[in-house]
Design a protein around this motif. Structure first.
Motif, PDB file in Angstrom:
ATOM      1  N   ASN A   1       0.852  -1.070  -0.140  1.00 35.84           N
ATOM      2  CA  ASN A   1       0.111   0.019  -0.053  1.00 35.84           C
ATOM      3  C   ASN A   1       0.861   1.234   0.063  1.00 35.84           C
ATOM      4  O   ASN A   1       0.361   2.353  -0.695  1.00 35.84           O
ATOM      5  CB  ASN A   1      -1.031   0.178   1.098  1.00 35.84           C
ATOM      6  N   SER A   2       1.887   1.190   0.753  1.00 33.90           N
ATOM      7  CA  SER A   2       2.968   2.309   0.766  1.00 33.90           C
ATOM      8  C   SER A   2       3.605   2.552  -0.542  1.00 33.90           C
ATOM      9  O   SER A   2       3.682   3.562  -1.100  1.00 33.90           O
ATOM     10  CB  SER A   2       3.993   2.233   1.730  1.00 33.90           C
ATOM     11  N   ALA A   3       3.856   1.364  -1.258  1.00 35.95           N
ATOM     12  CA  ALA A   3       4.412   1.475  -2.568  1.00 35.95           C
ATOM     13  C   ALA A   3       3.403   2.082  -3.597  1.00 35.95           C
ATOM     14  O   ALA A   3       3.912   3.083  -4.422  1.00 35.95           O
ATOM     15  CB  ALA A   3       5.034   0.455  -3.079  1.00 35.95           C
ATOM     16  N   ARG A   4       2.272   1.914  -3.544  1.00 36.66           N
ATOM     17  CA  ARG A   4       1.146   2.364  -4.394  1.00 36.66           C
ATOM     18  C   ARG A   4       1.062   3.796  -4.287  1.00 36.66           C
ATOM     19  O   ARG A   4       0.998   4.568  -5.029  1.00 36.66           O
ATOM     20  CB  ARG A   4      -0.127   1.717  -4.101  1.00 36.66           C
ATOM     21  N   ALA A   5       1.004   4.366  -2.978  1.00 37.68           N
ATOM     22  CA  ALA A   5       0.824   5.761  -2.699  1.00 37.68           C
ATOM     23  C   ALA A   5       2.032   6.358  -3.116  1.00 37.68           C
ATOM     24  O   ALA A   5       2.020   7.513  -3.642  1.00 37.68           O
ATOM     25  CB  ALA A   5       0.840   5.974  -1.059  1.00 37.68           C
ATOM     26  N   LEU A   6       3.255   5.911  -3.025  1.00 39.34           N
ATOM     27  CA  LEU A   6       4.528   6.677  -3.455  1.00 39.34           C
ATOM     28  C   LEU A   6       4.608   6.538  -5.075  1.00 39.34           C
ATOM     29  O   LEU A   6       4.962   7.741  -5.556  1.00 39.34           O
ATOM     30  CB  LEU A   6       5.828   5.805  -3.027  1.00 39.34           C
ATOM     31  N   ARG A   7       3.979   5.728  -5.832  1.00 40.42           N
ATOM     32  CA  ARG A   7       3.931   5.698  -7.102  1.00 40.42           C
ATOM     33  C   ARG A   7       3.152   7.015  -7.632  1.00 40.42           C
ATOM     34  O   ARG A   7       3.074   7.542  -8.603  1.00 40.42           O
ATOM     35  CB  ARG A   7       3.400   4.394  -7.841  1.00 40.42           C
ATOM     36  N   ARG A   8       2.094   7.028  -7.055  1.00 36.90           N
ATOM     37  CA  ARG A   8       1.334   8.245  -7.094  1.00 36.90           C
ATOM     38  C   ARG A   8       1.770   9.652  -6.804  1.00 36.90           C
ATOM     39  O   ARG A   8       1.325  10.544  -7.523  1.00 36.90           O
ATOM     40  CB  ARG A   8      -0.276   8.156  -6.333  1.00 36.90           C
ATOM     41  N   ARG A   9       2.705   9.672  -6.114  1.00 38.22           N
ATOM     42  CA  ARG A   9       3.323  11.075  -5.457  1.00 38.22           C
ATOM     43  C   ARG A   9       4.860  10.965  -5.892  1.00 38.22           C
ATOM     44  O   ARG A   9       5.858  11.374  -5.140  1.00 38.22           O
ATOM     45  CB  ARG A   9       3.390  11.080  -4.059  1.00 38.22           C
ATOM     46  N   MET A  10       5.039  10.582  -7.225  1.00 36.12           N
ATOM     47  CA  MET A  10       6.764  10.653  -7.542  1.00 36.12           C
ATOM     48  C   MET A  10       7.122  12.245  -7.419  1.00 36.12           C
ATOM     49  O   MET A  10       6.539  12.831  -7.999  1.00 36.12           O
ATOM     50  CB  MET A  10       6.802  10.000  -8.848  1.00 36.12           C
ATOM     51  N   THR A  11       8.324  12.144  -7.271  1.00 39.85           N
ATOM     52  CA  THR A  11       9.132  13.438  -7.161  1.00 39.85           C
ATOM     53  C   THR A  11       9.488  13.741  -8.760  1.00 39.85           C
ATOM     54  O   THR A  11       9.365  12.826  -9.626  1.00 39.85           O
ATOM     55  CB  THR A  11      10.449  13.227  -6.439  1.00 39.85           C
ATOM     56  N   ASP A  12       9.844  14.969  -8.915  1.00 42.31           N
ATOM     57  CA  ASP A  12       9.935  15.192 -10.430  1.00 42.31           C
ATOM     58  C   ASP A  12      11.481  14.278 -10.801  1.00 42.31           C
ATOM     59  O   ASP A  12      11.476  14.112 -12.177  1.00 42.31           O
ATOM     60  CB  ASP A  12      10.391  16.657 -10.632  1.00 42.31           C
TER      61      ASP A  12
ATOM     62  N   ARG B   1      23.123   5.017  -6.172  1.00 43.76           N
ATOM     63  CA  ARG B   1      22.483   6.183  -5.736  1.00 43.76           C
ATOM     64  C   ARG B   1      22.834   7.489  -6.469  1.00 43.76           C
ATOM     65  O   ARG B   1      23.900   7.451  -6.651  1.00 43.76           O
ATOM     66  CB  ARG B   1      22.623   6.463  -4.197  1.00 43.76           C
ATOM     67  N   PHE B   2      21.746   8.413  -6.937  1.00 48.03           N
ATOM     68  CA  PHE B   2      21.863   9.713  -7.300  1.00 48.03           C
ATOM     69  C   PHE B   2      21.236  10.905  -6.668  1.00 48.03           C
ATOM     70  O   PHE B   2      20.190  10.489  -6.109  1.00 48.03           O
ATOM     71  CB  PHE B   2      21.675   9.506  -8.863  1.00 48.03           C
ATOM     72  N   TRP B   3      21.864  11.785  -6.330  1.00 46.38           N
ATOM     73  CA  TRP B   3      21.264  13.014  -6.007  1.00 46.38           C
ATOM     74  C   TRP B   3      19.956  13.392  -7.106  1.00 46.38           C
ATOM     75  O   TRP B   3      20.069  13.148  -8.320  1.00 46.38           O
ATOM     76  CB  TRP B   3      21.992  14.218  -6.225  1.00 46.38           C
ATOM     77  N   ASN B   4      19.004  13.904  -6.546  1.00 45.41           N
ATOM     78  CA  ASN B   4      17.664  14.225  -7.400  1.00 45.41           C
ATOM     79  C   ASN B   4      18.124  15.476  -8.189  1.00 45.41           C
ATOM     80  O   ASN B   4      17.919  15.307  -9.525  1.00 45.41           O
ATOM     81  CB  ASN B   4      16.884  14.744  -6.441  1.00 45.41           C
ATOM     82  N   ASN B   5      18.943  16.431  -7.954  1.00 42.93           N
ATOM     83  CA  ASN B   5      19.391  17.458  -8.742  1.00 42.93           C
ATOM     84  C   ASN B   5      20.305  16.780  -9.911  1.00 42.93           C
ATOM     85  O   ASN B   5      20.291  17.260 -11.320  1.00 42.93           O
ATOM     86  CB  ASN B   5      20.143  18.470  -8.118  1.00 42.93           C
ATOM     87  N   GLU B   6      20.950  15.855  -9.707  1.00 43.19           N
ATOM     88  CA  GLU B   6      21.811  15.152 -10.791  1.00 43.19           C
ATOM     89  C   GLU B   6      21.019  14.537 -11.654  1.00 43.19           C
ATOM     90  O   GLU B   6      21.097  14.334 -12.869  1.00 43.19           O
ATOM     91  CB  GLU B   6      22.656  14.177  -9.883  1.00 43.19           C
TER      92      GLU B   6
END
Length: 126
Positions: free
Chosen positions: A8-19, A89-94
């Motif tokens: 359920n957490s994974a489903r919620a995270l799929r709906r709220r992906m970061t840019d 791992r990568f930084w978001n800005n990268e």
């Protein structure tokens, strides 16, 4: 933890992906990266990882500033490595600024023979 709560957490995270997650998912989805099948926001043990290629046991994590030297990330990476996963791992800005280099790094790692270790992704030219 109740059975199914990570799902359920994974489903919620799929709906709220970061840019950054959206940007990288655009290139990973539908076997677009050398025909590797990636899943997004996938539960592995007690954790939900950003992206995973199960066939090659490769986990991709995109980190924001809250992850700078985080002890939780080290525990998480250690667990994933014990399970046989390589963690990249990568930084978001990268991921947002150097998307092609990030995808190239993912591809190189996926094609390389497995050697479990924690890796901070290095996009060339950054």
């Amino acid at each position: 933890m109740r059975k199914g709560s990570k799902t359920n957490s994974a489903r919620a995270l799929r709906r709220r992906m970061t840019d950054a997650e959206r940007r990288i998912w655009y290139f990973l989805r539908g076997r677009q990266l050398a025909d590797f099948k990636f899943r997004r926001q996938h539960p592995i043990g007690p954790y939900v990882v950003d992206f995973v290629c199960l066939a090659h046991k490769l986990v991709i994590e995109l980190d924001g500033s809250q992850h700078a030297d985080a002890a939780n990330d080290r525990r998480r990476d250690a667990f994933l490595q014990r399970e046989g996963y390589r963690v990249l791992r990568f930084w978001n800005n990268e991921a947002l600024s150097h998307t092609a280099a990030v995808c190239e790094s993912i591809l190189r790692t996926a094609l390389a023979p497995p050697s479990p270790r924690r890796v901070r992704g290095q996009a060339e030219g950054c």
